[in-house]
Design a protein around this motif. Sequence first.
Motif, PDB file in Angstrom:
ATOM      1  N   LEU A 120       0.834  -1.191   0.000  1.00 21.08           N
ATOM      2  CA  LEU A 120       0.000   0.000   0.000  1.00 21.08           C
ATOM      3  C   LEU A 120       0.874   1.247   0.000  1.00 21.08           C
ATOM      4  O   LEU A 120       1.985   1.252   0.553  1.00 21.08           O
ATOM      5  CB  LEU A 120      -0.903   0.039   1.235  1.00 21.08           C
ATOM      6  CG  LEU A 120      -2.067  -0.965   1.327  1.00 21.08           C
ATOM      7  CD1 LEU A 120      -2.821  -0.748   2.629  1.00 21.08           C
ATOM      8  CD2 LEU A 120      -3.003  -0.829   0.139  1.00 21.08           C
ATOM      9  N   ASN A 121       0.369   2.287  -0.610  1.00 21.38           N
ATOM     10  CA  ASN A 121       0.980   3.611  -0.471  1.00 21.38           C
ATOM     11  C   ASN A 121      -0.144   4.634  -0.401  1.00 21.38           C
ATOM     12  O   ASN A 121      -1.315   4.292  -0.502  1.00 21.38           O
ATOM     13  CB  ASN A 121       1.959   3.910  -1.610  1.00 21.38           C
ATOM     14  CG  ASN A 121       1.281   3.962  -2.971  1.00 21.38           C
ATOM     15  OD1 ASN A 121       0.060   4.086  -3.074  1.00 21.38           O
ATOM     16  ND2 ASN A 121       2.065   3.869  -4.029  1.00 21.38           N
ATOM     17  N   GLU A 122       0.229   5.878  -0.212  1.00 22.77           N
ATOM     18  CA  GLU A 122      -0.779   6.931  -0.141  1.00 22.77           C
ATOM     19  C   GLU A 122      -0.210   8.184  -0.770  1.00 22.77           C
ATOM     20  O   GLU A 122       0.962   8.535  -0.537  1.00 22.77           O
ATOM     21  CB  GLU A 122      -1.180   7.188   1.313  1.00 22.77           C
ATOM     22  CG  GLU A 122      -2.466   8.017   1.434  1.00 22.77           C
ATOM     23  CD  GLU A 122      -3.155   7.802   2.776  1.00 22.77           C
ATOM     24  OE1 GLU A 122      -3.435   6.630   3.116  1.00 22.77           O
ATOM     25  OE2 GLU A 122      -3.402   8.788   3.474  1.00 22.77           O
TER      26      GLU A 122
ATOM     27  N   SER B 165      -4.109   6.547   6.037  1.00 21.16           N
ATOM     28  CA  SER B 165      -5.245   5.672   6.328  1.00 21.16           C
ATOM     29  C   SER B 165      -4.867   4.656   7.398  1.00 21.16           C
ATOM     30  O   SER B 165      -3.689   4.295   7.549  1.00 21.16           O
ATOM     31  CB  SER B 165      -5.680   4.945   5.060  1.00 21.16           C
ATOM     32  OG  SER B 165      -4.683   4.028   4.646  1.00 21.16           O
TER      33      SER B 165
ATOM     34  N   LEU C  70      -2.985   1.557   5.950  1.00 20.47           N
ATOM     35  CA  LEU C  70      -1.568   1.779   5.681  1.00 20.47           C
ATOM     36  C   LEU C  70      -0.785   1.929   6.980  1.00 20.47           C
ATOM     37  O   LEU C  70       0.325   1.404   7.116  1.00 20.47           O
ATOM     38  CB  LEU C  70      -1.394   3.020   4.801  1.00 20.47           C
ATOM     39  CG  LEU C  70       0.036   3.412   4.432  1.00 20.47           C
ATOM     40  CD1 LEU C  70       0.810   2.246   3.829  1.00 20.47           C
ATOM     41  CD2 LEU C  70       0.035   4.612   3.484  1.00 20.47           C
TER      42      LEU C  70
ATOM     43  N   SER D 221       6.222   2.829  -0.284  1.00 19.22           N
ATOM     44  CA  SER D 221       5.275   1.729  -0.452  1.00 19.22           C
ATOM     45  C   SER D 221       5.568   0.700   0.630  1.00 19.22           C
ATOM     46  O   SER D 221       6.716   0.261   0.783  1.00 19.22           O
ATOM     47  CB  SER D 221       5.425   1.103  -1.839  1.00 19.22           C
ATOM     48  OG  SER D 221       4.487   0.064  -2.028  1.00 19.22           O
TER      49      SER D 221
END
Length: 272
Positions: free
Chosen positions: A21-23, A40, A43, A255
């Motif tokens: 996951l990344n943001e 989030s 994450l 990530s």
Amino acid sequence: MKKILFACCLAVVVALPLFALNETVSVSAGSTETLPVAVSSALQDLADDAGLTLIGWTTAPVADGHRPDTYYGLGATVTPAVNTTYYALFAERAAIGELIARRTDSPADGDTLLLASIVGANCYLAPNSTPSPGDLWPLELVNPYYSVSLLTMTDMTAAQYRWIYVAQTDNKFWLQSAANVSYYLNATSSAVKCGSKGNKNMLYQNGFIYCVGASRYLSYDLYNFEPVWKPQSGIPSNHTFAFYRKERYVNFCTSVEASSATPCPGCFIFTR
């Protein structure tokens, strides 16, 4: 008679990366935006499992584990000249690695700290050397290095800004000058000083440093248009205060892989 045959299969748990996951935050050219102070929960949970700390935001993906040249603190305000995507930046805290000065509300015994008074968009640091007798304590503007949750000073340059947190009982602490280890920050009812004697018992109280013996907060003020610290009996209202702690980090990334976690609690992946 029918024969009943039972087939047995072997369940094998795999420890390969399952997902990552990344943001990101996209900001249009010329727009002014405040970058988030958190990511989030999904994450953040992955980062916690991997032992990673949310450092801030950077302008490109990080794939080599090295600290990027450009990055911003949590809550920093940005106005990019071109459309820019900002990536949440994580790293692993370690005994060795890249130096970062990160904001903290909970210093620990032996921490190396910077003492910052923040007035609007301006950040001032308290030097650790003693001013001339009778002078108020001068503060120095360090805006180019200020990014809200971070002070991105190269190698925390300026040794004259470093203080050592020395824990005492009942939440009290001393602030030892890193330039002269026999000197400590102290105050009287009218002056802030640094020396081997004086009221050096401090508290972190109402978001500010409070000198116990003098019953005074250390407060930002102006003297002949120059920024200074001076003792104040009431809680300061014209600025905020922050400790920035010297920390070291490795394994920078944008990530976060679920290499050792499964997508949901109690689940497992198996192959036949």
